[in-house]
Design a protein around this motif. Structure first.
Motif, PDB file in Angstrom:
ATOM      1  N   GLN A 190     -31.361 -20.354  13.735  1.00 52.11           N
ATOM      2  CA  GLN A 190     -30.565 -19.151  13.938  1.00 52.11           C
ATOM      3  C   GLN A 190     -29.242 -19.257  13.192  1.00 52.11           C
ATOM      4  OE1 GLN A 190     -30.101 -18.761  18.199  1.00 52.11           O
ATOM      5  NE2 GLN A 190     -32.256 -18.243  18.501  1.00 52.11           N
ATOM      6  N   LEU A 191     -28.616 -18.109  12.985  1.00 51.70           N
ATOM      7  CA  LEU A 191     -27.280 -18.062  12.394  1.00 51.70           C
ATOM      8  C   LEU A 191     -26.591 -16.785  12.824  1.00 51.70           C
ATOM      9  CD1 LEU A 191     -27.126 -15.855   9.834  1.00 51.70           C
ATOM     10  CD2 LEU A 191     -28.565 -17.574   8.771  1.00 51.70           C
ATOM     11  N   HIS A 192     -25.291 -16.766  12.645  1.00 49.76           N
ATOM     12  CA  HIS A 192     -24.477 -15.571  12.869  1.00 49.76           C
ATOM     13  C   HIS A 192     -23.756 -15.281  11.569  1.00 49.76           C
ATOM     14  CE1 HIS A 192     -24.039 -15.835  17.519  1.00 49.76           C
ATOM     15  NE2 HIS A 192     -25.193 -16.342  17.123  1.00 49.76           N
ATOM     16  N   VAL A 193     -23.700 -14.014  11.192  1.00 46.42           N
ATOM     17  CA  VAL A 193     -22.959 -13.595  10.006  1.00 46.42           C
ATOM     18  C   VAL A 193     -22.126 -12.383  10.389  1.00 46.42           C
ATOM     19  CG1 VAL A 193     -24.886 -12.215   9.109  1.00 46.42           C
ATOM     20  CG2 VAL A 193     -23.105 -13.006   7.551  1.00 46.42           C
ATOM     21  N   SER A 194     -20.882 -12.372   9.965  1.00 39.08           N
ATOM     22  CA  SER A 194     -19.986 -11.275  10.319  1.00 39.08           C
ATOM     23  C   SER A 194     -20.455  -9.962   9.713  1.00 39.08           C
ATOM     24  CB  SER A 194     -18.563 -11.564   9.840  1.00 39.08           C
ATOM     25  OG  SER A 194     -18.046 -12.700  10.493  1.00 39.08           O
ATOM     26  N   VAL A 195     -20.393  -8.900  10.518  1.00 43.61           N
ATOM     27  CA  VAL A 195     -20.713  -7.563  10.025  1.00 43.61           C
ATOM     28  C   VAL A 195     -19.789  -7.272   8.840  1.00 43.61           C
ATOM     29  CG1 VAL A 195     -20.574  -5.107  10.581  1.00 43.61           C
ATOM     30  CG2 VAL A 195     -21.586  -6.698  12.226  1.00 43.61           C
ATOM     31  N   GLY A 196     -20.372  -6.799   7.762  1.00 46.09           N
ATOM     32  CA  GLY A 196     -19.582  -6.486   6.575  1.00 46.09           C
ATOM     33  C   GLY A 196     -19.656  -7.559   5.500  1.00 46.09           C
ATOM     34  N   ASN A 197     -20.224  -8.725   5.825  1.00 48.81           N
ATOM     35  CA  ASN A 197     -20.368  -9.791   4.827  1.00 48.81           C
ATOM     36  C   ASN A 197     -21.725  -9.614   4.139  1.00 48.81           C
ATOM     37  OD1 ASN A 197     -20.478 -12.097   3.295  1.00 48.81           O
ATOM     38  ND2 ASN A 197     -19.823 -13.472   4.934  1.00 48.81           N
ATOM     39  N   ALA A 198     -21.799  -8.581   3.307  1.00 47.74           N
ATOM     40  CA  ALA A 198     -23.058  -8.203   2.662  1.00 47.74           C
ATOM     41  C   ALA A 198     -23.643  -9.301   1.777  1.00 47.74           C
ATOM     42  CB  ALA A 198     -22.874  -6.909   1.874  1.00 47.74           C
ATOM     43  N   PRO A 199     -22.840 -10.019   0.975  1.00 48.75           N
ATOM     44  CA  PRO A 199     -23.446 -11.077   0.145  1.00 48.75           C
ATOM     45  C   PRO A 199     -24.147 -12.153   0.981  1.00 48.75           C
ATOM     46  CG  PRO A 199     -21.251 -10.558  -0.654  1.00 48.75           C
ATOM     47  CD  PRO A 199     -21.412  -9.842   0.665  1.00 48.75           C
ATOM     48  N   ALA A 200     -23.529 -12.563   2.074  1.00 48.69           N
ATOM     49  CA  ALA A 200     -24.147 -13.580   2.928  1.00 48.69           C
ATOM     50  C   ALA A 200     -25.401 -13.031   3.596  1.00 48.69           C
ATOM     51  CB  ALA A 200     -23.151 -14.064   3.980  1.00 48.69           C
ATOM     52  N   GLU A 201     -25.323 -11.802   4.082  1.00 52.58           N
ATOM     53  CA  GLU A 201     -26.492 -11.214   4.730  1.00 52.58           C
ATOM     54  C   GLU A 201     -27.657 -11.092   3.744  1.00 52.58           C
ATOM     55  OE1 GLU A 201     -27.864  -7.339   7.349  1.00 52.58           O
ATOM     56  OE2 GLU A 201     -25.741  -7.583   6.870  1.00 52.58           O
ATOM     57  N   ARG A 202     -27.378 -10.721   2.501  1.00 49.27           N
ATOM     58  CA  ARG A 202     -28.427 -10.647   1.468  1.00 49.27           C
ATOM     59  C   ARG A 202     -29.050 -12.026   1.226  1.00 49.27           C
ATOM     60  NH1 ARG A 202     -25.012  -7.124  -1.073  1.00 49.27           N
ATOM     61  NH2 ARG A 202     -24.147  -8.751  -2.393  1.00 49.27           N
TER      62      ARG A 202
ATOM     63  N   VAL B  40     -26.995  -8.097  17.654  1.00 46.31           N
ATOM     64  CA  VAL B  40     -25.588  -8.043  17.248  1.00 46.31           C
ATOM     65  C   VAL B  40     -24.743  -8.507  18.425  1.00 46.31           C
ATOM     66  CG1 VAL B  40     -23.676  -6.537  16.550  1.00 46.31           C
ATOM     67  CG2 VAL B  40     -25.964  -6.163  15.610  1.00 46.31           C
ATOM     68  N   GLU B  41     -23.846  -9.410  18.163  1.00 42.79           N
ATOM     69  CA  GLU B  41     -22.885  -9.840  19.175  1.00 42.79           C
ATOM     70  C   GLU B  41     -21.586  -9.086  18.916  1.00 42.79           C
ATOM     71  OE1 GLU B  41     -20.503 -13.731  20.895  1.00 42.79           O
ATOM     72  OE2 GLU B  41     -21.959 -14.012  19.282  1.00 42.79           O
ATOM     73  N   GLU B  42     -21.289  -8.158  19.794  1.00 44.23           N
ATOM     74  CA  GLU B  42     -20.066  -7.382  19.636  1.00 44.23           C
ATOM     75  C   GLU B  42     -18.852  -8.245  19.965  1.00 44.23           C
ATOM     76  OE1 GLU B  42     -20.445  -3.915  22.091  1.00 44.23           O
ATOM     77  OE2 GLU B  42     -22.084  -3.103  20.886  1.00 44.23           O
ATOM     78  N   ARG B  43     -17.799  -8.022  19.205  1.00 44.99           N
ATOM     79  CA  ARG B  43     -16.534  -8.727  19.420  1.00 44.99           C
ATOM     80  C   ARG B  43     -16.706 -10.246  19.410  1.00 44.99           C
ATOM     81  NH1 ARG B  43     -13.401  -5.336  24.022  1.00 44.99           N
ATOM     82  NH2 ARG B  43     -11.635  -6.320  23.024  1.00 44.99           N
ATOM     83  N   ALA B  44     -17.522 -10.727  18.497  1.00 44.46           N
ATOM     84  CA  ALA B  44     -17.813 -12.154  18.419  1.00 44.46           C
ATOM     85  C   ALA B  44     -16.600 -12.970  18.001  1.00 44.46           C
ATOM     86  CB  ALA B  44     -18.957 -12.397  17.438  1.00 44.46           C
ATOM     87  N   LEU B  45     -15.782 -12.400  17.133  1.00 51.97           N
ATOM     88  CA  LEU B  45     -14.589 -13.087  16.643  1.00 51.97           C
ATOM     89  C   LEU B  45     -13.361 -12.225  16.892  1.00 51.97           C
ATOM     90  CD1 LEU B  45     -15.937 -14.180  13.140  1.00 51.97           C
ATOM     91  CD2 LEU B  45     -15.803 -15.585  15.196  1.00 51.97           C
ATOM     92  N   ARG B  46     -12.272 -12.891  17.133  1.00 55.32           N
ATOM     93  CA  ARG B  46     -10.999 -12.186  17.261  1.00 55.32           C
ATOM     94  C   ARG B  46     -10.062 -12.723  16.198  1.00 55.32           C
ATOM     95  NH1 ARG B  46      -7.412 -11.144  22.677  1.00 55.32           N
ATOM     96  NH2 ARG B  46      -5.837  -9.867  21.639  1.00 55.32           N
TER      97      ARG B  46
END
Length: 119
Positions: free
Chosen positions: A73-85, A97-103
């Protein structure tokens, strides 16, 4: 069954300088030892775009398979399109999706949770 949790950190080097890292974390809890978490993926901005991140993730996948893990498993920040690709290209699929995962200061960032079946 995996008797003891494996774990590893891999480095990517250019001219003997560490410019990228990736890690594999596995819980020490018996019921969770069948899955791993890909963590700490980072490549120095000056060294991005050359395939180093892909090589590091592939190395973690190889280590996870060798250890007998069934999922990664992994987590990738929403908006990090290159990593998600990158992750999608290696076969990872979104499972939530984990909402509010990072502050970050007063701003929250959601994480996309992805999984790769290894069996």
């Amino acid at each position: 069954m995996i008797q003891s949790p494996p774990g590893a950190t891999f480095g990517g080097f250019v001219d003997e300088a560490l410019v990228g890292i990736a890690g594999l974390v596995v819980s020490d809890r018996q019921k969770l030892r069948h899955k791993g978490l890909l963590v700490g993926i980072y490549v120095d901005p000056a060294n991005r775009g050359g395939g180093l991140a892909r090589s590091l993730v592939e190395r973690v996948i190889q280590e996870a398979r060798s250890a007998g893990l069934l999922t990664l498993q992994l987590h990738v920040s929403v908006g990090n399109a290159p990593a998600e690709r990158l992750y999608r290209g290696l076969g990872f699929q979104v499972f939530g999706v984990e909402e509010r995962a990072l502050r970050v200061g007063d701003r929250f960032v959601d994480d996309i949770m992805m999984v790769l079946r290894l069996d």
